[in-house]
Design a protein around this motif. Structure first.
Motif, mmCIF file in Angstrom:
data_model
loop_
_atom_site.group_PDB
_atom_site.id
_atom_site.type_symbol
_atom_site.label_atom_id
_atom_site.label_comp_id
_atom_site.label_asym_id
_atom_site.label_seq_id
_atom_site.Cartn_x
_atom_site.Cartn_y
_atom_site.Cartn_z
ATOM 1 N N GLY A 26 80.589 33.017 -58.464
ATOM 2 C CA GLY A 26 80.886 31.936 -59.391
ATOM 3 C C GLY A 26 81.005 30.582 -58.715
ATOM 4 N N ASP A 42 86.191 35.940 -58.397
ATOM 5 C CA ASP A 42 85.421 35.005 -57.582
ATOM 6 C C ASP A 42 86.333 34.242 -56.620
ATOM 7 O OD1 ASP A 42 82.773 33.666 -57.117
ATOM 8 O OD2 ASP A 42 83.936 31.909 -57.703
ATOM 9 N N ARG A 61 86.376 37.385 -64.255
ATOM 10 C CA ARG A 61 85.441 37.112 -63.171
ATOM 11 C C ARG A 61 85.861 35.904 -62.335
ATOM 12 N NH1 ARG A 61 80.447 40.129 -63.079
ATOM 13 N NH2 ARG A 61 79.873 38.792 -61.342
ATOM 14 N N VAL A 62 86.521 34.936 -62.958
ATOM 15 C CA VAL A 62 86.961 33.751 -62.216
ATOM 16 C C VAL A 62 87.985 34.152 -61.157
ATOM 17 C CG1 VAL A 62 88.178 31.540 -62.388
ATOM 18 C CG2 VAL A 62 86.453 32.163 -64.107
#
Length: 200
Positions: free
Chosen positions: A93, A68, A64-65
């Motif tokens: 994020g 984002d 997810r980082v």
């Protein structure tokens, strides 16, 4: 005011903004539309209006980082004054909020701070409230917890289901979104703590 709109579905809020922006007096224009999945009606609406689009699916990134960071970069390329979440079903994020904090708005189908989360209309109905509504707010690290820009009340009818109530909320939400974004574009806005002022 340059708007980047983030979408995940049918794009009815996006369409309302696109329609409003055809009037030069509105003060805002949609410069790009981003989505977290392809093949959705919202992207077709953007393409029909001649607005550039981009798609960033979470599953195409290692985590997810990374997603984002890619979303942050893709949005920043269009130099938005404001980023509008219009039915975007992903939480952003830290990188995105660091770049667009205080410029990223979202709607919620309840009168915040009541009934946060994805079941706003159903939770309000289950609780037995007589009035609910919708909220436009600046996104922060929480879930539907950021500073409130605008709210509209919607009465709960005796025969309401979660679906019928949510449909009436969505009508109020579209009007609130279009009117408030226009007012922010034409008159500016300030954020002091949790207090937001729109226009002069």
């Amino acid at each position: 005011m340059r708007l980047v709109v983030l979408v995940s579905g049918a794009g009815t809020n996006l369409q309302a903004l696109l329609d409003a922006a055809t009037d030069p007096a509105y003060g805002a224009t949609v410069v790009a539309v981003g989505a977290d999945r392809d093949g959705i009606e919202a992207l077709a609406r953007a393409e029909q209006a001649g607005v550039p689009t981009f798609v960033l699916r979470v599953r195409d990134f290692p985590d997810r980082v990374a997603w984002d960071q890619a979303l942050t970069k893709a949005v920043a390329e269009h130099q938005p004054d404001l980023v509008v979440s219009a039915g975007f079903m992903k939480l952003v994020g830290k990188d995105f909020l660091a770049e667009f904090g205080g410029r990223f708005v979202n709607t919620h189908p309840a009168l915040s701070p009541s009934f946060p989360g994805v079941r706003g209309a159903a939770d309000a109905l289950d609780y037995g409230v007589k009035v609910t509504g919708c909220t436009l707010f600046f996104v922060d690290e929480g879930v539907d917890t950021g500073p409130i820009i605008a709210q509209r009340a919607v009465a709960v009818a005796d025969g309401d289901t979660a679906e019928t109530l949510h449909e009436r909320i969505k009508v109020a939400e579209r009007a609130m979104l279009v009117e408030t974004i226009g007012a922010m574009a034409r008159g500016g806005f300030t954020i002091e703590g949790r207090r937001v002022a729109v226009g002069g």
